[in-house]
Enzyme design. Structure first.
Site, PDB file in Angstrom:
ATOM      1  N   GLU A   1      51.505  41.249 -12.779  1.00  0.00           N
ATOM      2  CA  GLU A   1      50.444  42.238 -12.892  1.00  0.00           C
ATOM      3  C   GLU A   1      49.159  41.581 -13.356  1.00  0.00           C
ATOM      4  O   GLU A   1      49.143  40.871 -14.366  1.00  0.00           O
ATOM      5  CB  GLU A   1      50.818  43.332 -13.899  1.00  0.00           C
ATOM      6  CG  GLU A   1      51.900  44.284 -13.428  1.00  0.00           C
ATOM      7  CD  GLU A   1      52.180  45.393 -14.422  1.00  0.00           C
ATOM      8  OE1 GLU A   1      52.905  46.329 -14.043  1.00  0.00           O
ATOM      9  OE2 GLU A   1      51.687  45.333 -15.577  1.00  0.00           O
ATOM     10  N   CYS A   2      48.074  41.802 -12.635  1.00  0.00           N
ATOM     11  CA  CYS A   2      46.731  41.409 -13.025  1.00  0.00           C
ATOM     12  C   CYS A   2      46.640  39.910 -13.311  1.00  0.00           C
ATOM     13  O   CYS A   2      46.484  39.123 -12.384  1.00  0.00           O
ATOM     14  CB  CYS A   2      46.258  42.244 -14.213  1.00  0.00           C
ATOM     15  SG  CYS A   2      44.460  42.267 -14.395  1.00  0.00           S
ATOM     16  N   ALA A   3      46.753  39.480 -14.539  1.00  0.00           N
ATOM     17  CA  ALA A   3      46.723  38.053 -14.840  1.00  0.00           C
ATOM     18  C   ALA A   3      47.831  37.318 -14.101  1.00  0.00           C
ATOM     19  O   ALA A   3      47.633  36.196 -13.612  1.00  0.00           O
ATOM     20  CB  ALA A   3      46.868  37.831 -16.345  1.00  0.00           C
TER      21      ALA A   3
ATOM     22  N   LEU B   1      49.051  38.156 -11.235  1.00  0.00           N
ATOM     23  CA  LEU B   1      48.586  38.056  -9.850  1.00  0.00           C
ATOM     24  C   LEU B   1      47.696  36.828  -9.675  1.00  0.00           C
ATOM     25  O   LEU B   1      47.857  36.055  -8.722  1.00  0.00           O
ATOM     26  CB  LEU B   1      47.816  39.334  -9.492  1.00  0.00           C
ATOM     27  CG  LEU B   1      46.974  39.320  -8.221  1.00  0.00           C
ATOM     28  CD1 LEU B   1      47.865  39.290  -6.984  1.00  0.00           C
ATOM     29  CD2 LEU B   1      46.049  40.533  -8.180  1.00  0.00           C
TER      30      LEU B   1
ATOM     31  N   SER C   1      50.231  42.438  -8.185  1.00  0.00           N
ATOM     32  CA  SER C   1      49.220  43.486  -8.048  1.00  0.00           C
ATOM     33  C   SER C   1      48.289  43.473  -9.246  1.00  0.00           C
ATOM     34  O   SER C   1      48.635  42.986 -10.326  1.00  0.00           O
ATOM     35  CB  SER C   1      49.913  44.848  -7.946  1.00  0.00           C
ATOM     36  OG  SER C   1      49.028  45.905  -8.179  1.00  0.00           O
TER      37      SER C   1
END
Length: 471
Positions: free
Chosen positions: A333-335, A337, A425
């Site tokens: 997630e986020c980082a 990704l 994501s």
């Protein structure tokens, strides 16, 4: 019954975090077991709360988890405690965009039947403070504002004027805090600098906040107010709700350290309850994944701040790429990704995704209503989950040939990547609101472990390479 207070404010920047963290540390210093909570999706403030109390900081998010889980999650986190302090988000009545009171501090306070302490930045007002407090106290009769803490008060004369104005408001003044640079916490592009990056300085700041609160607040009145909260009829949430359907105990590595500080405590609890062994590792320090890793979770954080160090750890980057190539489940997630991308600000990353990431001036922030576009290790196609985005980076392309999510707001788009066992994501999700995601992930990890996809000493052992959809 758990005594409890909600610390709120008319707007952001009034000093909620300073007051809430100071109260947590001050009460903990008096020998009370204090349970720390934060309204909304914020990951950073709970780190300071944990430092103040010695317990995990937990989020109460009515949007991502649903209103029905707010009280159960609160009771789960506060089990065995004498007192709970809940820090609000934004202004007291501010919630999810176009959703009325949903996810606001006021809504959470009502769901918890908790009295509210309103922190007011009094730096540029005197008599007007009474009109401000009266408006907030009368706006929603179901919200009980039990007192006010005046912050950033300049002088004794200023304090006198404020107290005189509030004398007829019916809302008692429970504290007066002077301007104090020692309690300030540095910020950058996504808010406060996390505790993991400034442990010693953060300890000093929390101690200073506790000292300021002790010097300026009526601690006995605050405790009495907290103890006036009535019983909650809800049952405490339990991670056991996920159920256990796997044989053995697949080992799931979870990224941590200064670069990956964003995670919800309930995620590890759910993975464990579903039958996994959760093992933390630090991508800034460890050159190999934990031995026997059959699944990987990489949450949010600040890889853009540590891009050089993450890139320099080539052995770990290769181990992550090898695990992903084996078909083992990877949830990012986020980082996470960004770490799986080919590059970040021109520096090589793990190369799991055919995408490149970079810093951006634009802040992306807000709740998301997501629909799974592709079958993945977290959700079957068509499954709906609620989440949150919070970043100042972009990745190109924004979605792979098999996207992770379809989003409806702020515009319709697809985003993220599903590739083999990888789900990556920008959208943060809270698995307590969808425990099936944790169960599905552990099941896929158990299958990968049984099939031989695992890591020993950082090298991928015999395991199938899969590029097709995960059923």
């Amino acid at each position: 019954m758990v005594a409890r207070l909600v610390v709120a404010a008319p707007s952001s920047g009034a000093g909620k975090t300073t007051v809430a963290t100071g109260l947590m540390a001050a009460f903990a210093g008096r020998g009370l077991a204090v349970s720390p909570h934060k309204v909304g999706p914020d990951y950073i403030d709970p780190g300071y709360h944990a430092l103040a109390t010695g317990r995990p900081g937990r989020n109460l998010d009515a949007y991502m988890c649903g209103t029905g889980l707010v009280a159960p999650l609160f009771l789960h986190g506060s089990r065995g405690c004498d007192l709970a302090v809940v820090e609000g988000v934004m202004g007291l009545y501010d919630g999810a965009a176009d959703q009325g009171e949903l996810a606001s501090t006021a809504q959470v306070a009502k769901l918890l039947k908790a009295p509210v302490v309103l922190v007011v930045d009094a730096s540029s007002q005197s008599r007007s403070v009474a009109a401000l407090v009266h408006g907030f106290a009368s706006w929603d009769p179901e919200v009980r504002i039990g007192g006010v803490i005046l912050n950033k008060v300049a002088t004794d004369r200023h304090e006198h004027l404020l107290r005189e104005a509030l004398g007829e408001s019916g809302v008692p003044v429970l504290g007066v805090l002077r301007r104090a640079p020692a309690v300030a916490t540095p910020s950058r592009h996504l808010g406060l600098v996390p505790v993991a990056e400034r442990q010693a300085a953060a300890l000093e700041a929390v101690a200073a906040q506790a000292g300021q609160v002790l010097a300026g607040c009526d601690m006995e009145a605050l405790l009495a107010l907290a103890r006036s909260a009535p019983e909650l009829s809800a049952e405490a949430w339990s991670p056991e709700v996920v159920g256990r359907t796997v044989a053995g105990r697949p080992r799931i590595a979870v990224a941590g350290g200064a670069a990956f500080t964003f995670s919800y405590a309930e995620h590890a609890e759910l993975l464990t309850a579903a039958g996994a062994e959760v093992v933390p590792f630090d991508p800034l320090r460890d050159e190999a994944l934990p031995e026997g890793t059959s699944g990987l979770v990489i949450g949010g954080g600040f890889p853009e701040v540590y891009g050089g160090e993450l890139s320099a750890n080539e052995p770990l980057r290769k181990a992550v790429a090898g695990l992903a190539a084996s078909g083992a489940p990877v949830a990012a997630e986020c980082a996470g990704l960004l770490y799986l991308a080919r590059s970040l600000d021109g520096r090589p990353m793990c190369g799991v995704l055919d995408a490149d990431a970079r810093m951006s001036e634009r802040l992306t922030l807000g709740y998301r209503d997501a629909v799974a576009v592709s079958d993945s290790v977290l959700a079957p196609a068509g499954a709906r989950m609620r989440g949150h985005e919070f970043h100042r980076t972009v990745i190109e392309p924004g979605a792979g040939p098999r996207a992770a999510w379809g989003l409806r707001q702020p515009e319709r788009r697809v985003e993220g990547f599903v590739r083999g066992g990888v789900h990556a994501s920008y959208v943060h999700t809270h698995w307590a609101g969808a425990p099936g995601a944790a169960a599905r992930f552990v099941e896929r990890c158990a299958e990968a472990s049984a099939g031989g996809a695992s890591v020993a000493g950082g090298l991928v052992t015999d395991g199938p390479v899969t590029g097709g959809p995960v059923a």
